[in-house]
Scaffold this motif. Sequence first.
Motif, PDB file in Angstrom:
ATOM      1  N   HIS A  99    -114.294-100.850  23.420  1.00 45.26           N
ATOM      2  CA  HIS A  99    -115.151-102.032  23.525  1.00 45.26           C
ATOM      3  C   HIS A  99    -116.000-102.188  22.254  1.00 45.26           C
ATOM      4  O   HIS A  99    -116.173-103.271  21.739  1.00 45.26           O
ATOM      5  CB  HIS A  99    -116.044-101.855  24.760  1.00 45.26           C
ATOM      6  CG  HIS A  99    -116.872-103.040  25.107  1.00 45.26           C
ATOM      7  ND1 HIS A  99    -116.331-104.194  25.581  1.00 45.26           N
ATOM      8  CD2 HIS A  99    -118.228-103.237  25.045  1.00 45.26           C
ATOM      9  CE1 HIS A  99    -117.309-105.074  25.821  1.00 45.26           C
ATOM     10  NE2 HIS A  99    -118.456-104.518  25.497  1.00 45.26           N
ATOM     11  N   GLU A 100    -116.503-101.065  21.778  1.00 43.78           N
ATOM     12  CA  GLU A 100    -117.330-101.073  20.568  1.00 43.78           C
ATOM     13  C   GLU A 100    -117.060 -99.827  19.763  1.00 43.78           C
ATOM     14  O   GLU A 100    -116.679 -98.793  20.323  1.00 43.78           O
ATOM     15  CB  GLU A 100    -118.828-101.033  20.931  1.00 43.78           C
ATOM     16  CG  GLU A 100    -119.296-102.141  21.812  1.00 43.78           C
ATOM     17  CD  GLU A 100    -120.337-102.999  21.142  1.00 43.78           C
ATOM     18  OE1 GLU A 100    -120.188-103.269  19.922  1.00 43.78           O
ATOM     19  OE2 GLU A 100    -121.296-103.384  21.818  1.00 43.78           O
ATOM     20  N   GLU A 143    -118.660-110.595  24.135  1.00 49.51           N
ATOM     21  CA  GLU A 143    -119.357-111.877  24.307  1.00 49.51           C
ATOM     22  C   GLU A 143    -120.420-112.139  23.246  1.00 49.51           C
ATOM     23  O   GLU A 143    -121.237-113.037  23.397  1.00 49.51           O
ATOM     24  CB  GLU A 143    -119.961-112.031  25.713  1.00 49.51           C
ATOM     25  CG  GLU A 143    -118.908-111.987  26.802  1.00 49.51           C
ATOM     26  CD  GLU A 143    -119.336-112.683  28.080  1.00 49.51           C
ATOM     27  OE1 GLU A 143    -119.779-113.834  28.006  1.00 49.51           O
ATOM     28  OE2 GLU A 143    -119.220-112.065  29.156  1.00 49.51           O
ATOM     29  N   LYS A 144    -120.429-111.321  22.188  1.00 50.39           N
ATOM     30  CA  LYS A 144    -121.399-111.602  21.111  1.00 50.39           C
ATOM     31  C   LYS A 144    -121.003-112.890  20.406  1.00 50.39           C
ATOM     32  O   LYS A 144    -121.846-113.653  19.968  1.00 50.39           O
ATOM     33  CB  LYS A 144    -121.444-110.429  20.128  1.00 50.39           C
ATOM     34  CG  LYS A 144    -122.280-109.285  20.666  1.00 50.39           C
ATOM     35  CD  LYS A 144    -122.293-108.103  19.729  1.00 50.39           C
ATOM     36  CE  LYS A 144    -122.815-106.873  20.428  1.00 50.39           C
ATOM     37  NZ  LYS A 144    -122.116-105.654  19.994  1.00 50.39           N
ATOM     38  N   ARG A 153    -106.540-115.872  28.405  1.00 52.84           N
ATOM     39  CA  ARG A 153    -107.133-115.444  29.667  1.00 52.84           C
ATOM     40  C   ARG A 153    -107.066-113.930  29.852  1.00 52.84           C
ATOM     41  O   ARG A 153    -108.013-113.322  30.356  1.00 52.84           O
ATOM     42  CB  ARG A 153    -106.418-116.160  30.823  1.00 52.84           C
ATOM     43  CG  ARG A 153    -107.107-116.055  32.162  1.00 52.84           C
ATOM     44  CD  ARG A 153    -108.532-116.582  32.167  1.00 52.84           C
ATOM     45  NE  ARG A 153    -108.913-117.121  33.465  1.00 52.84           N
ATOM     46  CZ  ARG A 153    -110.154-117.355  33.838  1.00 52.84           C
ATOM     47  NH1 ARG A 153    -111.162-117.091  33.017  1.00 52.84           N
ATOM     48  NH2 ARG A 153    -110.412-117.865  35.021  1.00 52.84           N
ATOM     49  N   PHE A 154    -105.969-113.301  29.444  1.00 52.87           N
ATOM     50  CA  PHE A 154    -105.851-111.834  29.612  1.00 52.87           C
ATOM     51  C   PHE A 154    -107.014-111.126  28.934  1.00 52.87           C
ATOM     52  O   PHE A 154    -107.493-110.091  29.385  1.00 52.87           O
ATOM     53  CB  PHE A 154    -104.501-111.330  29.054  1.00 52.87           C
ATOM     54  CG  PHE A 154    -104.411-111.376  27.562  1.00 52.87           C
ATOM     55  CD1 PHE A 154    -104.755-110.265  26.804  1.00 52.87           C
ATOM     56  CD2 PHE A 154    -104.025-112.544  26.910  1.00 52.87           C
ATOM     57  CE1 PHE A 154    -104.701-110.311  25.417  1.00 52.87           C
ATOM     58  CE2 PHE A 154    -103.970-112.599  25.528  1.00 52.87           C
ATOM     59  CZ  PHE A 154    -104.319-111.487  24.779  1.00 52.87           C
ATOM     60  N   MET A 155    -107.463-111.716  27.846  1.00 51.92           N
ATOM     61  CA  MET A 155    -108.544-111.134  27.058  1.00 51.92           C
ATOM     62  C   MET A 155    -109.896-111.519  27.669  1.00 51.92           C
ATOM     63  O   MET A 155    -110.814-110.706  27.728  1.00 51.92           O
ATOM     64  CB  MET A 155    -108.435-111.723  25.645  1.00 51.92           C
ATOM     65  CG  MET A 155    -109.169-110.962  24.624  1.00 51.92           C
ATOM     66  SD  MET A 155    -108.041-109.834  23.803  1.00 51.92           S
ATOM     67  CE  MET A 155    -109.226-108.973  22.805  1.00 51.92           C
ATOM     68  N   ASP A 156    -109.972-112.764  28.118  1.00 53.87           N
ATOM     69  CA  ASP A 156    -111.197-113.271  28.751  1.00 53.87           C
ATOM     70  C   ASP A 156    -111.563-112.405  29.957  1.00 53.87           C
ATOM     71  O   ASP A 156    -112.733-112.124  30.219  1.00 53.87           O
ATOM     72  CB  ASP A 156    -110.934-114.722  29.174  1.00 53.87           C
ATOM     73  CG  ASP A 156    -112.166-115.420  29.718  1.00 53.87           C
ATOM     74  OD1 ASP A 156    -113.249-115.219  29.145  1.00 53.87           O
ATOM     75  OD2 ASP A 156    -112.034-116.160  30.706  1.00 53.87           O
ATOM     76  N   LEU A 157    -110.522-111.972  30.662  1.00 53.82           N
ATOM     77  CA  LEU A 157    -110.730-111.171  31.870  1.00 53.82           C
ATOM     78  C   LEU A 157    -111.238-109.769  31.565  1.00 53.82           C
ATOM     79  O   LEU A 157    -111.653-109.038  32.462  1.00 53.82           O
ATOM     80  CB  LEU A 157    -109.434-111.101  32.684  1.00 53.82           C
ATOM     81  CG  LEU A 157    -109.129-112.394  33.450  1.00 53.82           C
ATOM     82  CD1 LEU A 157    -107.651-112.511  33.752  1.00 53.82           C
ATOM     83  CD2 LEU A 157    -109.933-112.434  34.743  1.00 53.82           C
ATOM     84  N   ARG A 158    -111.221-109.383  30.309  1.00 54.89           N
ATOM     85  CA  ARG A 158    -111.787-108.081  29.954  1.00 54.89           C
ATOM     86  C   ARG A 158    -113.311-108.130  29.994  1.00 54.89           C
ATOM     87  O   ARG A 158    -113.967-107.103  29.960  1.00 54.89           O
ATOM     88  CB  ARG A 158    -111.324-107.690  28.551  1.00 54.89           C
ATOM     89  CG  ARG A 158    -109.836-107.409  28.505  1.00 54.89           C
ATOM     90  CD  ARG A 158    -109.425-106.934  27.128  1.00 54.89           C
ATOM     91  NE  ARG A 158    -107.969-106.903  27.008  1.00 54.89           N
ATOM     92  CZ  ARG A 158    -107.324-106.583  25.910  1.00 54.89           C
ATOM     93  NH1 ARG A 158    -108.010-106.260  24.827  1.00 54.89           N
ATOM     94  NH2 ARG A 158    -106.010-106.581  25.887  1.00 54.89           N
ATOM     95  N   ARG A 159    -113.870-109.351  30.020  1.00 57.62           N
ATOM     96  CA  ARG A 159    -115.323-109.479  30.132  1.00 57.62           C
ATOM     97  C   ARG A 159    -115.732-109.208  31.582  1.00 57.62           C
ATOM     98  O   ARG A 159    -115.227-109.857  32.493  1.00 57.62           O
ATOM     99  CB  ARG A 159    -115.743-110.891  29.738  1.00 57.62           C
ATOM    100  CG  ARG A 159    -115.368-111.223  28.309  1.00 57.62           C
ATOM    101  CD  ARG A 159    -115.530-112.682  28.007  1.00 57.62           C
ATOM    102  NE  ARG A 159    -115.646-112.871  26.562  1.00 57.62           N
ATOM    103  CZ  ARG A 159    -115.816-114.048  25.971  1.00 57.62           C
ATOM    104  NH1 ARG A 159    -115.881-115.151  26.688  1.00 57.62           N
ATOM    105  NH2 ARG A 159    -115.925-114.133  24.672  1.00 57.62           N
TER     106      ARG A 159
END
Length: 447
Positions: free
Chosen positions: A21-22, A106-107, A119-125
């Motif tokens: 994630h970071e 979400e930065k 969407r696959f990536m959006d759902l990681r939020r």
Amino acid sequence: MRKYTNELKPNEEVEVAGWVHEKRIHGKLIFLVLRDREGFVQVTLSKKDVDEETFKIAKKISKESVIKVIGIVRNEPKAPNGIEIVPKKIIVLNKAQTPLPLDPTEKVPANLDTRLDNRFMDLRRPRISAIFKIRSKILNIVREFFHKRGFIEVHTPRIIATGSEGGTELFALDYFGREAFLSQSPQLYKQMLMASGLDKVFEIATYFRAEEHNTVWHLNEITAIDCEVAFIDSHEDVMKILEELVVTVINRLNETSKKELSILGIDEIYVKTPFPRISYDKALEILNDFGIKLKYGEDLTTEAEKKLYEYFKQEGYDIYFIKDYPYITRPFYTYFEGLEDKQPEEILEMLKENPKIKTRSFDLDYKGREISSGSQRIHIYNALVASLKFKGLRVESFKYYLEAFKYGMPPHGGFGLGIERFLMQLLDLKNIREAVLFPRDRNRLTP
Ligand code: ATP
Ligand code: MG
């Protein structure tokens, strides 16, 4: 055995897996934040604690790569959850390319279209996946609710020959050379099942609607919770079931989905009971006082629905019924009084004289939007024939449906509740597309 990040205890040796994630590098110290389905954990690599190879891997790894970490859990007050992992080994399962199409931290904000395209990536939020964890929970609560009350879960066809409300909103398709349609609702089938003796049924399924409107509360592929019950006395019986269902879902979510709700900034979903029940006539009076004048027999407009919410909100209600709509605003199968022992012609005459006759119907509105419609249905063959004719529908096309009303059809009723609409209002989502993994709208056919 792999553990989720919310299962870690200090001083254990563990294996976790997830996404990077970071990554922060401070000279001889590297911090990775590993994200999995349940949360985050900091992985701390200090040059003195880990071997050179592991340090090198961590230094090189790109964000969102998939890794497995084996290491010891340690208390670390400065880490986000008060713990960190000191790795013995980091295995890169798959490297992520750069640059990323979307920032899961979400930065960097992204608009809805970009989010849905990825969407696959959006759902990681976590905020986004929380919506779908809640959706899954709702379905579980709904199934439990119906089974407890003796309902039987059914599946009706998706490929159909006639729409439940005529030709509008139907997607046509070629069925071996014949015209067929994608189902817009289980209506006709769930009613036919009332003649089967199955008595109380429910269905959770997908439906297709070629909506005219492109709005933030309409989709072209929806999922709905439908139920149908025989031997009711009136639509009030159906409203009671719907109210119990909605209250049960909300109460159970408050108990069991605290974490997901709090990720979405919701402390507790509020519901005041019993839901008020006002007639269509009364709704028009209230609206009139608010300066919105509707013609008798007109369906409630979007503006009118909003105003009604303002009215109920004053009393602390978010959810309320509007019932007893005039016949012309409702589908042909909606029950009204005075149908017994009449010929179709007599009923047709009745309707011509008064097309605004009160029906045993209702909508359930939540924060100013319809989330469910229902009614007692006409169970009398002659009346259905008359009603179809009055609505300008071809009786011939409904022959297979009408058969079920000839040989012993009990009085019955039911409702349809759109899951996405419900979820949208429940979680205050601004756009209904947020409530579907891969929404279908006028412009969107992929992903
Ligand atoms: P609306 O007037 O809001 O377009 P409707 O009255 O046409 O809805 P119904 O046929 O009564 O819808 O369907 C039952 C429920 O299914 C609705 O109350 C709503 O929750 C959901 N629903 C229907 N159409 C859609 C749609 N296009 N997108 C999302 N949900 C829908
Ligand atoms: Mg409706």
